[in-house]
Scaffold this motif. Structure first.
Motif, mmCIF file in Angstrom:
data_model
loop_
_atom_site.group_PDB
_atom_site.id
_atom_site.type_symbol
_atom_site.label_atom_id
_atom_site.label_comp_id
_atom_site.label_asym_id
_atom_site.label_seq_id
_atom_site.Cartn_x
_atom_site.Cartn_y
_atom_site.Cartn_z
ATOM 1 N N UNK A 1 82.358 -82.330 50.423
ATOM 2 C CA UNK A 1 83.712 -82.537 50.554
ATOM 3 C C UNK A 1 84.150 -82.187 49.139
ATOM 4 N N UNK A 2 85.819 -81.356 49.798
ATOM 5 C CA UNK A 2 85.998 -81.322 48.415
ATOM 6 C C UNK A 2 87.677 -80.786 48.862
ATOM 7 N N UNK A 3 88.652 -81.876 47.989
ATOM 8 C CA UNK A 3 90.165 -81.740 48.055
ATOM 9 C C UNK A 3 90.510 -80.559 48.126
ATOM 10 N N UNK A 4 91.079 -79.884 49.393
ATOM 11 C CA UNK A 4 92.160 -78.149 48.903
ATOM 12 C C UNK A 4 93.470 -78.436 47.825
ATOM 13 N N UNK A 5 93.427 -77.267 47.180
ATOM 14 C CA UNK A 5 94.385 -77.287 46.337
ATOM 15 C C UNK A 5 95.706 -77.301 46.659
ATOM 16 N N UNK A 6 96.587 -77.612 46.146
ATOM 17 C CA UNK A 6 97.871 -77.018 47.078
ATOM 18 C C UNK A 6 98.383 -75.159 46.950
ATOM 19 N N UNK A 7 97.654 -74.453 46.538
ATOM 20 C CA UNK A 7 98.220 -73.749 46.930
ATOM 21 C C UNK A 7 96.778 -72.725 47.729
ATOM 22 N N UNK A 8 96.457 -73.678 48.235
ATOM 23 C CA UNK A 8 95.099 -72.972 49.058
ATOM 24 C C UNK A 8 95.846 -73.581 50.423
ATOM 25 N N UNK A 9 96.488 -74.417 50.452
ATOM 26 C CA UNK A 9 97.260 -75.090 51.533
ATOM 27 C C UNK A 9 97.799 -73.746 52.612
ATOM 28 N N UNK A 10 98.236 -72.898 52.242
ATOM 29 C CA UNK A 10 98.409 -71.684 52.987
ATOM 30 C C UNK A 10 100.244 -72.262 53.077
#
Length: 182
Positions: A1-10
Motif C-alpha cells: 500500500x502506498x499513499x496517493x500523491x496530491x496531484x493524482x487525487x483528481x
C-alpha cells in the motif's frame, strides 16, 4: 500500500467545484463562537459537497485568519451567507421545502443511526453554540431532533466532529453514489 500523491487525487478546482453537483443538504451554524469551528464547517462542507453553509447569529464570517486556518481555502469554494436572525432564516428554508433538523439532545429526539432522510428531500442540519447548543427558538421551528449516540462520560462532541459524523451518515444513506456518478 502506498499513499496517493496530491496531484493524482483528481481534485476539482474552485470553479469546477462551484458548478458541480451538490448533495441535498445545507448546514446552519447557530451562533457558533469558535472561528476554528466555523473554518472546520467550511472544510467539511466542501468535502461533502454541501449546497450552502448558513452562518447565523453571532457566528463569525470570512474573511478572518482564524477561519482560514482550518478552512484551508474552502471559504472560496463553499457557497455561504450570514443571517443575523436564525428564526427568519429557518422560516425561509421551511417555506422552500427543507426538512429542518436540529442536531441536539432533545426530548423525543431520534438517534442518528435510525434517521432515514426522505428520498429526494432537501435537509437543513442546524448545529448550535459550543456551550448552549441549538437555540430554543431554532429547536421550536425544527421538524426533527437528531442525536449522535455517545457512550462515554461526556455528552457532547466538538461541533466540527459532529458535523463530520452527521454529514457522513447522511451521504452514506442518500448521496455518495449520486455524487460519484455526477
Amino acid at each position: 500500500m502506498q499513499k496517493i500523491a496530491n496531484e493524482d487525487l483528481g481534485r476539482l478546482g474552485v470553479d469546477e467545484f462551484k458548478s458541480s453537483a451538490k448533495c441535498n443538504a445545507v448546514l446552519i451554524l447557530d451562533s457558533v463562537r469558535s472561528l476554528n469551528n466555523v473554518g472546520s464547517a467550511f472544510r467539511t462542507s466542501d468535502a461533502f459537497a454541501v449546497e450552502h453553509l448558513y452562518l447565523a447569529g453571532i457566528t463569525g464570517t470570512p474573511p478572518h485568519r482564524e477561519i482560514e486556518k482550518s478552512a484551508l481555502g474552502a471559504t472560496e469554494s463553499v457557497v455561504w451567507s450570514h443571517h443575523p436572525d436564525i428564526v427568519d432564516l429557518l422560516k425561509n428554508l421551511k417555506s422552500q421545502g427543507y426538512l429542518l433538523v436540529a442536531v441536539e439532545q432533545v426530548e423525543g429526539g431520534q438517534s442518528l443511526e435510525l434517521f432515514q432522510p426522505p428520498a429526494h428531500s432537501k435537509v437543513a442540519f442546524v448545529f448550535g453554540n459550543e456551550v448552549f447548543g441549538v437555540s430554543d427558538e431554532a429547536i421550536a421551528l425544527c421538524d426533527i431532533g437528531l442525536e449522535v449516540p455517545q457512550f462515554g462520560t461526556k455528552h457532547s462532541l466538538n461541533i466540527s466532529v459532529c458535523i463530520g459524523v452527521v454529514l457522513w451518515d447522511f451521504m452514506s444513506k442518500v448521496g455518495i453514489a449520486q455524487l460519484k456518478g455526477a
